[in-house]
Write a protein that holds these residues in place. Structure first.
Motif, PDB file in Angstrom:
ATOM      1  N   ALA A 161      42.012  33.635  43.093  1.00 36.73           N
ATOM      2  CA  ALA A 161      43.551  34.077  43.193  1.00 36.73           C
ATOM      3  C   ALA A 161      43.982  33.748  41.655  1.00 36.73           C
ATOM      4  N   LYS A 162      43.370  33.051  40.900  1.00 39.54           N
ATOM      5  CA  LYS A 162      43.816  32.890  39.437  1.00 39.54           C
ATOM      6  C   LYS A 162      43.545  34.129  38.595  1.00 39.54           C
ATOM      7  N   ASN A 163      42.130  34.673  38.899  1.00 35.90           N
ATOM      8  CA  ASN A 163      41.675  35.878  38.177  1.00 35.90           C
ATOM      9  C   ASN A 163      42.459  37.167  38.656  1.00 35.90           C
ATOM     10  N   LEU A 164      42.744  37.098  39.981  1.00 30.32           N
ATOM     11  CA  LEU A 164      43.347  38.408  40.422  1.00 30.32           C
ATOM     12  C   LEU A 164      44.706  38.305  39.953  1.00 30.32           C
ATOM     13  N   LEU A 165      45.496  37.242  39.856  1.00 26.78           N
ATOM     14  CA  LEU A 165      46.890  37.210  39.324  1.00 26.78           C
ATOM     15  C   LEU A 165      46.994  37.431  37.922  1.00 26.78           C
ATOM     16  N   SER A 166      45.914  37.051  37.245  1.00 29.31           N
ATOM     17  CA  SER A 166      45.674  37.402  35.503  1.00 29.31           C
ATOM     18  C   SER A 166      45.757  38.799  35.684  1.00 29.31           C
ATOM     19  N   CYS A 167      44.806  39.647  36.125  1.00 31.16           N
ATOM     20  CA  CYS A 167      44.615  41.115  36.013  1.00 31.16           C
ATOM     21  C   CYS A 167      46.280  41.607  36.575  1.00 31.16           C
ATOM     22  N   PHE A 168      46.795  41.306  37.539  1.00 37.68           N
ATOM     23  CA  PHE A 168      47.926  41.762  38.122  1.00 37.68           C
ATOM     24  C   PHE A 168      49.152  41.713  37.021  1.00 37.68           C
ATOM     25  N   PHE A 169      49.309  40.309  36.263  1.00 36.15           N
ATOM     26  CA  PHE A 169      50.105  40.235  35.223  1.00 36.15           C
ATOM     27  C   PHE A 169      49.868  41.089  34.099  1.00 36.15           C
ATOM     28  N   LYS A 170      48.590  41.085  33.778  1.00 37.67           N
ATOM     29  CA  LYS A 170      48.060  42.108  32.593  1.00 37.67           C
ATOM     30  C   LYS A 170      48.567  43.436  33.054  1.00 37.67           C
TER      31      LYS A 170
END
Ligand code: AMP
Length: 147
Positions: A130-139
């Motif tokens: 979830a953390k990885n996915l969210l960091s991609c999303f925010f980028k």
């Protein structure tokens, strides 16, 4: 073969995708590592470059842990797919073999406080994903704003 008495001896339990990846990465870094699996075929997942040790056996079995010289380990990392197996191994390593650093892979975060009180560090793959996915999303979102 490296000596189990060397400093920074790491034991990983479960040669699935996660366990084999961690073991290979540590071995590539020149670390002293041993991976335990109850199924010998699982060791095929290790990279050809893996230069650590392997031990076939059920790591919930006291004698297998003794053979692995768990008392000499700096880190014990149980990463099977079973929370109860990982917690059992973590507790044996911590309480009986007095290993300071025990990191267990768990799926269910419900009893995290209990594990923390026992001094067992935990990793939850779902949180990391979830953390990885969210960091991609925010980028991506930031990039879209700049367009
Ligand atoms: P599983 O948790 O059964 O999906 O398996 C992940 C990997 O951990 C497999 O390669 C299993 O053979 C291994 N494994 C599961 N339980 C144990 C155990 N008690 N001791 C050693 N290896 C195990």
């Amino acid at each position: 073969m490296k000596n189990k008495n060397e400093k920074n001896y790491t034991i990983i339990v479960g040669c699935g995708r996660l366990g084999s990846t961690i073991a290979t990465a540590l071995s590539n870094e020149g670390k002293n590592v041993l991976i335990i699996d109850k199924n010998e075929d699982s060791f095929r997942k290790l990279s050809h470059a893996y230069s650590g040790q392997t031990l076939e056996g059920d790591a919930t079995n006291f004698e297998v842990l003794q053979e692995a010289m768990v008392d000499k380990a700096t880190f014990v990392i149980p990463v099977t797919h079973s929370d109860s197996t990982n917690i059992m191994i973590a507790q044996i390593a911590k309480e009986i073999f007095k290993v300071n650093n025990v990191i267990a892979r768990l799926y269910d975060p419900e009893r995290d406080i209990v594990y923390k009180e026992l001094g067992i560090q935990t990793i939850y793959p779902a949180y990391l994903e979830a953390k990885n996915l969210l960091s991609c999303f925010f980028k991506e979102e930031e990039a879209a704003k700049d367009e």
